[in-house]
Write an enzyme that holds these catalytic residues in place. Structure first.
Site, short mmCIF file in Angstrom:
data_model
loop_
_atom_site.label_atom_id
_atom_site.label_comp_id
_atom_site.label_asym_id
_atom_site.label_seq_id
_atom_site.Cartn_x
_atom_site.Cartn_y
_atom_site.Cartn_z
N HIS A 53 56.61 15.07 5.56
CA HIS A 53 58.11 14.61 5.19
C HIS A 53 58.55 14.49 6.90
CE1 HIS A 53 58.35 13.76 0.98
NE2 HIS A 53 57.70 14.92 0.92
N ASN A 126 61.54 12.47 -4.62
CA ASN A 126 60.68 11.45 -4.08
C ASN A 126 61.56 10.27 -4.69
OD1 ASN A 126 58.89 12.59 -2.16
ND2 ASN A 126 57.53 12.93 -3.72
N TYR A 336 58.24 25.59 0.15
CA TYR A 336 59.28 24.98 0.91
C TYR A 336 59.89 26.07 1.87
CZ TYR A 336 58.50 20.13 -0.41
OH TYR A 336 58.15 18.82 -0.70
#
Length: 481
Positions: A53, A126, A336
């Site tokens: 990303h 997404n 993350y």
């Protein structure tokens, strides 16, 4: 009257045009602290790009509640119809680097940060309701196939199709990726999904499993592959430009916010694992329930400060919301936040774009780039006897108790061998033009792939639907047995 130019420490700068040197022809002197500061800072202006990303755009906006869902959640941002909560959004491609094209055939990241009165709540999803793999242990392997060959530093479809042919759980997402939805026309004209199963917890402590859906109110638009290839060369920032310009002229994009709802009892009796992110929940069985909508109405003043440094993580949950046993989600909860600590720094949550809007207090201290008072003279341990020091609330924990069963061990996620029914159902929903586009896109991608890999892949597509597999084989001039 113009501002006085200073260095980072506030020292006035008398000359910003010339270096200090020994005579008019030099050499330059190392005691020119202004020169050194400028060059040293410039060398460090690029933080490590996101491993995935990396290329993206974003904007600020507001989420507005339109329906009462208090029977499912005690989260305060949902407690009043009409209530507004500030949000930050970021959209992205997955596999490309920061300089790559917005029009690549790739899933699109769809991330939302809600600045609630109880802390920041992130949904990191997404534009597709499913993903390629079920278990986070395969995520590095999958992403490597989307990146570059170690020897040549070139991308190679052999890696991607070799992985897909040996990972049939990916076929559902592959079918979406190579359909017309594989190249959205910018970021405004696509749906978003939380993709994973999440949970909501009400004031009585009752948990409900949910899937989050964000449905564009601009309508769905996708790019023809030839048009996408043209834009790749002529305007690689096509989607970024479109989003910025739309907001700048007041054409604010909106998405409706919905949830699918599944009780714990329904989850226990569901025919499939409801926490398998390679599969969807039937909307006939679990229809969409309206929650509200969000609108993006303010562009960033500075892309780096507000979008590049924005740090989204599914570990950001608030009371009344929660996670699920989804193995991919469980891995992302760690990965993350850990990626943000590496990419931006251990104190990344103090940056204005990531800091909560509500009051917060903790015992975290020190670390690189600590730019507040670092707790001042307050204690840095707990429990303590200071009546004014932060204390736990004893409120219901977002990490709601989970029923665990079975011996600890490594379990094969492929004991569920139903790789084909979900992509088959999707293929049957397509009209003739959509099927033809899907088949053409896959056949084109397979043109330069090794024969043995192509044969493995085709064997899977035939099992999804003979029309699907044979159509691809025909385009490749291959006769299937």
């Amino acid at each position: 009257m113009s501002k006085k130019l200073t260095g980072a420490s506030g020292t006035p700068i008398a000359d910003n045009q010339n270096s200090r040197s020994a005579g008019p022809r030099g050499p330059v002197l190392i005691d020119d602290f202004h020169l050194i500061e400028k060059l040293a800072h410039f060398n460090r202006e690029n933080i490590p790009e996101r491993r995935v990303h990396a290329k993206g755009a974003g904007a600020h906006g507001t989420f507005t509640v339109t329906k009462d869902i208090s029977k499912y959640t005690s989260a305060k941002l949902f407690d009043t119809i009409g209530k507004k909560t500030p949000i930050l959004s970021r959209f992205s491609t997955v596999g490309g680097e920061r300089g790559s094209a917005d029009t690549a055939r790739d899933p699109r990241g769809f991330s939302l940060k809600f600045y609630t009165e109880e802390g920041n709540w992130d949904i990191v999803g997404n534009n597709t309701p499913v993903f390629f793999i079920r278990d986070a242990i395969k995520f590095p392997d999958f992403i490597h196939t989307q990146k570059r060959v170690p020897q040549t530093n070139l991308k190679d479809p052999n890696m991607m199709w070799d992985f897909f042919s040996l990972s049939p759980e990916a076929l559902h997402q592959v079918t979406i990726l190579f359909s017309d939805r594989g190249i959205p026309d910018g970021f405004r004209f696509m749906h978003g999904y939380g993709s994973h199963t999440y949970s909501l917890i009400n004031k009585d402590g009752v948990r409900t499993w949910v899937k989050w859906h964000f449905r564009t109110q601009q309508g769905i638009k996708n790019l023809d592959p030839k048009k996408a290839a043209e834009l790749d060369g002529s305007n690689p920032d096509y989607a970024t430009e479109d989003l910025f310009n739309a907001i700048e002229k007041g054409d604010y994009p909106k998405w409706g916010v919905y949830i699918q709802i599944m009780t714990e009892e329904q989850a226990k009796n569901h025919k499939d694992n409801p926490f398998d992110v390679t599969k969807v929940w039937s909307q006939r069985e679990f229809p969409l329930h309206e929650v509200g909508f969000f609108e993006l109405n303010r562009n960033p003043e500075n892309y780096f400060a507000e979008i590049e440094q924005a740090a989204f993580a599914p570990s950001n949950v608030i009371p009344g919301t929660g996670l699920s046993p989804d193995k991919m989600l469980q891995g992302r909860v760690f990965a993350y936040a850990d990626a943000q600590r590496y990419r931006i720094g251990t104190n990344y949550q103090q940056l204005p774009i990531n800091a909560p809007k509500c009051p917060y207090a903790n015992y975290q201290r020190d670390g690189a780039m600590r730019f507040d008072s670092n707790g001042g003279s307050s204690l840095n341990y707990e429990p303590n006897s200071d009546p004014n020091a932060p204390k736990q609330t004893n409120d219901p924990n977002p990490l709601f108790p989970a029923d665990l069963s079975g011996a600890a061990g490594i379990y094969d996620n492929r004991t569920d061998g139903d790789y084909y029914s979900y992509p088959a159902a999707l293929f049957k929903l397509m009209n003739a033009d959509q099927k033809e586009l899907l088949i053409n896109n896959i056949a084109e991608s397979l043109q330069s792939v090794k024969k043995e890999t192509v044969e493995r892949v085709l064997a899977h597509f035939v099992k999804i639907d003979p029309e699907y597999g044979n159509g691809i084989a025909k385009k490749l001039n291959i006769t299937l047995k």
